[in-house]
Design an enzyme around this catalytic site. Sequence first.
Site, PDB file in Angstrom:
ATOM      1  N   HIS A  97       6.972  70.192  10.418  1.00 22.98           N
ATOM      2  CA  HIS A  97       6.005  71.222  10.862  1.00 22.98           C
ATOM      3  C   HIS A  97       4.878  71.291   9.813  1.00 22.98           C
ATOM      4  O   HIS A  97       4.246  70.283   9.530  1.00 22.98           O
ATOM      5  CB  HIS A  97       6.784  72.534  11.052  1.00 22.98           C
ATOM      6  CG  HIS A  97       6.050  73.614  11.768  1.00 22.98           C
ATOM      7  ND1 HIS A  97       4.920  73.411  12.519  1.00 22.98           N
ATOM      8  CD2 HIS A  97       6.306  74.969  11.883  1.00 22.98           C
ATOM      9  CE1 HIS A  97       4.506  74.561  13.044  1.00 22.98           C
ATOM     10  NE2 HIS A  97       5.322  75.511  12.667  1.00 22.98           N
ATOM     11  N   ASP A 104      -2.482  67.880  10.994  1.00 25.45           N
ATOM     12  CA  ASP A 104      -2.182  67.600   9.582  1.00 25.45           C
ATOM     13  C   ASP A 104      -2.701  66.246   9.102  1.00 25.45           C
ATOM     14  O   ASP A 104      -2.742  65.998   7.897  1.00 25.45           O
ATOM     15  CB  ASP A 104      -0.667  67.684   9.351  1.00 25.45           C
ATOM     16  CG  ASP A 104      -0.120  69.053   9.725  1.00 25.45           C
ATOM     17  OD1 ASP A 104      -0.736  70.051   9.308  1.00 25.45           O
ATOM     18  OD2 ASP A 104       0.891  69.123  10.430  1.00 25.45           O
ATOM     19  N   SER A 158       7.165  77.999  13.523  1.00 22.60           N
ATOM     20  CA  SER A 158       6.728  79.206  12.793  1.00 22.60           C
ATOM     21  C   SER A 158       6.540  80.395  13.732  1.00 22.60           C
ATOM     22  O   SER A 158       6.913  81.526  13.391  1.00 22.60           O
ATOM     23  CB  SER A 158       5.447  78.936  11.997  1.00 22.60           C
ATOM     24  OG  SER A 158       4.464  78.330  12.794  1.00 22.60           O
ATOM     25  N   HIS A 197       3.513  64.615  18.295  1.00 20.08           N
ATOM     26  CA  HIS A 197       3.599  66.055  18.560  1.00 20.08           C
ATOM     27  C   HIS A 197       4.637  66.321  19.642  1.00 20.08           C
ATOM     28  O   HIS A 197       4.828  65.497  20.538  1.00 20.08           O
ATOM     29  CB  HIS A 197       2.241  66.629  18.996  1.00 20.08           C
ATOM     30  CG  HIS A 197       2.166  68.106  18.796  1.00 20.08           C
ATOM     31  ND1 HIS A 197       2.592  68.995  19.753  1.00 20.08           N
ATOM     32  CD2 HIS A 197       1.754  68.847  17.734  1.00 20.08           C
ATOM     33  CE1 HIS A 197       2.437  70.220  19.276  1.00 20.08           C
ATOM     34  NE2 HIS A 197       1.934  70.164  18.064  1.00 20.08           N
ATOM     35  N   ARG A 248      -7.624  69.853  17.107  1.00 16.62           N
ATOM     36  CA  ARG A 248      -7.786  70.397  15.750  1.00 16.62           C
ATOM     37  C   ARG A 248      -8.095  69.270  14.766  1.00 16.62           C
ATOM     38  O   ARG A 248      -8.785  69.470  13.772  1.00 16.62           O
ATOM     39  CB  ARG A 248      -6.516  71.147  15.337  1.00 16.62           C
ATOM     40  CG  ARG A 248      -6.142  72.273  16.285  1.00 16.62           C
ATOM     41  CD  ARG A 248      -4.783  72.866  15.969  1.00 16.62           C
ATOM     42  NE  ARG A 248      -3.706  71.903  16.087  1.00 16.62           N
ATOM     43  CZ  ARG A 248      -2.434  72.135  15.761  1.00 16.62           C
ATOM     44  NH1 ARG A 248      -2.094  73.324  15.279  1.00 16.62           N
ATOM     45  NH2 ARG A 248      -1.511  71.208  15.907  1.00 16.62           N
TER      46      ARG A 248
HETATM   47  N1  HAX Z   1       6.126  58.128  13.350  1.00 13.01           N
HETATM   48  C1  HAX Z   1       7.208  57.356  13.682  1.00 13.01           C
HETATM   49  N2  HAX Z   1       8.075  57.683  14.656  1.00 13.01           N
HETATM   50  C2  HAX Z   1       7.813  58.808  15.355  1.00 13.01           C
HETATM   51  C3  HAX Z   1       6.682  59.616  15.101  1.00 13.01           C
HETATM   52  C4  HAX Z   1       5.835  59.244  14.045  1.00 13.01           C
HETATM   53  N3  HAX Z   1       4.783  59.986  13.677  1.00 13.01           N
HETATM   54  N4  HAX Z   1       6.678  60.662  15.962  1.00 13.01           N
HETATM   55  C5  HAX Z   1       7.779  60.506  16.727  1.00 13.01           C
HETATM   56  N5  HAX Z   1       8.463  59.404  16.355  1.00 13.01           N
HETATM   57  C6  HAX Z   1       9.761  58.925  16.863  1.00 13.01           C
HETATM   58  C7  HAX Z   1      10.795  60.033  16.651  1.00 13.01           C
HETATM   59  O1  HAX Z   1      11.268  60.026  15.321  1.00 13.01           O
HETATM   60  C8  HAX Z   1      11.835  59.677  17.687  1.00 13.01           C
HETATM   61  O2  HAX Z   1      12.569  58.597  17.217  1.00 13.01           O
HETATM   62  P1  HAX Z   1      14.174  58.496  17.469  1.00 13.01           P
HETATM   63  O3  HAX Z   1      14.331  58.540  18.967  1.00 13.01           O
HETATM   64  O4  HAX Z   1      14.538  57.201  16.859  1.00 13.01           O
HETATM   65  O5  HAX Z   1      14.771  59.695  16.808  1.00 13.01           O
HETATM   66  C9  HAX Z   1      10.965  59.183  18.842  1.00 13.01           C
HETATM   67  O6  HAX Z   1       9.704  58.781  18.269  1.00 13.01           O
HETATM   68  C10 HAX Z   1      10.706  60.237  19.908  1.00 13.01           C
HETATM   69  O7  HAX Z   1      10.149  61.378  19.303  1.00 13.01           O
HETATM   70  P2  HAX Z   1       9.107  62.292  20.120  1.00 13.01           P
HETATM   71  O8  HAX Z   1       9.819  62.857  21.305  1.00 13.01           O
HETATM   72  O9  HAX Z   1       7.860  61.537  20.357  1.00 13.01           O
HETATM   73  O10 HAX Z   1       8.759  63.418  19.058  1.00 13.01           O
HETATM   74  P3  HAX Z   1       9.452  64.860  18.880  1.00 13.01           P
HETATM   75  O11 HAX Z   1       8.888  65.781  19.908  1.00 13.01           O
HETATM   76  O12 HAX Z   1      10.920  64.750  18.774  1.00 13.01           O
HETATM   77  O13 HAX Z   1       8.909  65.271  17.435  1.00 13.01           O
HETATM   78  C11 HAX Z   1       7.262  65.458  15.747  1.00 13.01           C
HETATM   79  C12 HAX Z   1       7.580  65.639  17.224  1.00 13.01           C
HETATM   80  C13 HAX Z   1       5.931  66.115  15.453  1.00 13.01           C
HETATM   81  C14 HAX Z   1       8.343  66.166  14.914  1.00 13.01           C
HETATM   82  C15 HAX Z   1       7.220  63.940  15.431  1.00 13.01           C
HETATM   83  O14 HAX Z   1       6.192  63.326  16.176  1.00 13.01           O
HETATM   84  C16 HAX Z   1       7.057  63.654  13.962  1.00 13.01           C
HETATM   85  O15 HAX Z   1       8.058  63.581  13.234  1.00 13.01           O
HETATM   86  N6  HAX Z   1       5.778  63.458  13.463  1.00 13.01           N
HETATM   87  C17 HAX Z   1       5.522  63.269  12.069  1.00 13.01           C
HETATM   88  C18 HAX Z   1       5.593  64.583  11.317  1.00 13.01           C
HETATM   89  C19 HAX Z   1       4.400  65.457  11.637  1.00 13.01           C
HETATM   90  O16 HAX Z   1       3.262  65.024  11.628  1.00 13.01           O
HETATM   91  N7  HAX Z   1       4.665  66.755  11.895  1.00 13.01           N
HETATM   92  C20 HAX Z   1       3.637  67.723  12.174  1.00 13.01           C
HETATM   93  C21 HAX Z   1       3.499  68.064  13.652  1.00 13.01           C
HETATM   94  C22 HAX Z   1       2.410  69.056  13.934  1.00 13.01           C
HETATM   95  C23 HAX Z   1       2.750  70.367  13.339  1.00 13.01           C
HETATM   96  O17 HAX Z   1       3.686  71.072  13.688  1.00 13.01           O
HETATM   97  N8  HAX Z   1       2.031  70.742  12.342  1.00 13.01           N
HETATM   98  O18 HAX Z   1       2.343  71.820  11.623  1.00 13.01           O
END
Ligand code: HAX
Length: 437
Positions: free
Chosen positions: A271, A376, A241, A321, A330
């Site tokens: 996000h 979240d 964002s 994250h 938070r």
């Molecule tokens: N559950 C299961 N698997 C997860 C995970 C979770 N909560 N978080 C990460 N992973 C997995 C990823 O999908 C990725 O798998 P692949 O290699 O098979 O694709 C692996 O772990 C490595 O990912 P990462 O490097 O740890 O995480 P990223 O930096 O790529 O992504 C995210 C960060 C926040 C997008 C991710 O942790 C996620 O999808 N979390 C769940 C959604 C979420 O809560 N989003 C909100 C984040 C905070 C925010 O912005 N709020 O607005």
Amino acid sequence: MDQIKKKLLEKGEKECAVVKRLISEFGNVVVESVNIDQILTGMKGMTSLLTVTSKLDPENGIRYRGYSIQELQDKLPKTSPDGEPLPEGLFLLMLLGELPTLEQTQSLSKEWFERSHVPDHVKKVLDAMPLEAKPMTQFSTAIISMATDSLFQKAHRAGISKNDYWDTTYEDVMNLIARLPVVAAYIYRRTFKDGTFIEPDPKLDWAANFAHMMGYDDEEIYRLFRMYMCIHADHEGGNVSAHATHLVGTALSNPYYSYAAGMLGLAGPLHGYANQEVMFWIYEMIKVIGDSDDKEEIRTQIEAYVRKTISEGKVIPGYGHAVLRVTDPRFTAQQQFAEKYVADDKLINIVNMLYDIVPPILKSLGKVKNPWPNVDAFSGALLQHYGISEYFFYTVMFGVSRALGVLAQLIWDRMYNLPLERPSSETLEWFKEKAGI
Ligand code: HAX
């Protein structure tokens, strides 16, 4: 010139000289090298932005102008000693880099109230939308429709000097932030309530007025909104964002367009939409685990549900994250709020139980970089406790708060005259050649 603008200009003149010097005298200094995986996995950890409002530390969480959420609990002005800081004070801190007084903070509450009139056509635009339109669809449409009032756009067309861009950007930002709770509450009441609009109350601050206009009048809920609006306000410059607002802003799109772009990014499930996903996922889980009073039995069922979600190739919403490597402060701030005000709540108990269960499971996968909860994971349960059960609306609330940080930064982008952002891209052939494959 008003006091905020005067301070902004004083500080701006000094800092602009530094930014100019960095570019002209130190432009060749190499700050870090870039790896292929950084480019191909979302540019994580690659420094490429100047953001002054906040900095995210992987181990300690967000710091607004150097202050942690915990520190600001004591240092930012409040209306009562045991209450929550006012988001107006946080905005002044992010904008000017100094802790404001209570008087300055309350004067901003008054100013935002005075600027809060939403043009009639915006309500007409919303009224033309079906009630089934997702709240974030309505919210972003309303923001874009307010751009008819952009002073920046008018001044730009009139040919003002680029050294003055910050001034009308500031005016647009102040008007926009002032109007957001009115627009958001309007969407809430037309979508989920009877459609009657509640006028803002001049005696209330910005966050309390948001709660009031949504139809919630209780000092504890006002406190919840002040806290919520402070903790979601900013997360340095690289999150979707903030980055989208900044990027679109560098094309000199007006602040309404720039912020709308940020909100469309916030609406994504990875996000800000995650706060809705968390609730959806928990409610689906409750259907499966049932309503047993046996804590051990519930724990076993939750554990099985978490493993099942992962085995289906889905993420656990609210966990993980891109930058943080610890429990999100938070999340902790909301947990502490619940400990202070909420005696016992089934949903909050489940969220706390998940905090126990999910991290070891995510750790055991060996690939998740951060197994801890983010902001979240908690927010929905807290809002539900206070009766705000319409979780499709939660990302709009997040968005209203996020305006404080990303729009304070947009003013600085214009003050520094940061140019058009235009990174280069390469073909797969180029990457193969670099890798020697
Ligand atoms: N559950 C299961 N698997 C997860 C995970 C979770 N909560 N978080 C990460 N992973 C997995 C990823 O999908 C990725 O798998 P692949 O290699 O098979 O694709 C692996 O772990 C490595 O990912 P990462 O490097 O740890 O995480 P990223 O930096 O790529 O992504 C995210 C960060 C926040 C997008 C991710 O942790 C996620 O999808 N979390 C769940 C959604 C979420 O809560 N989003 C909100 C984040 C905070 C925010 O912005 N709020 O607005």
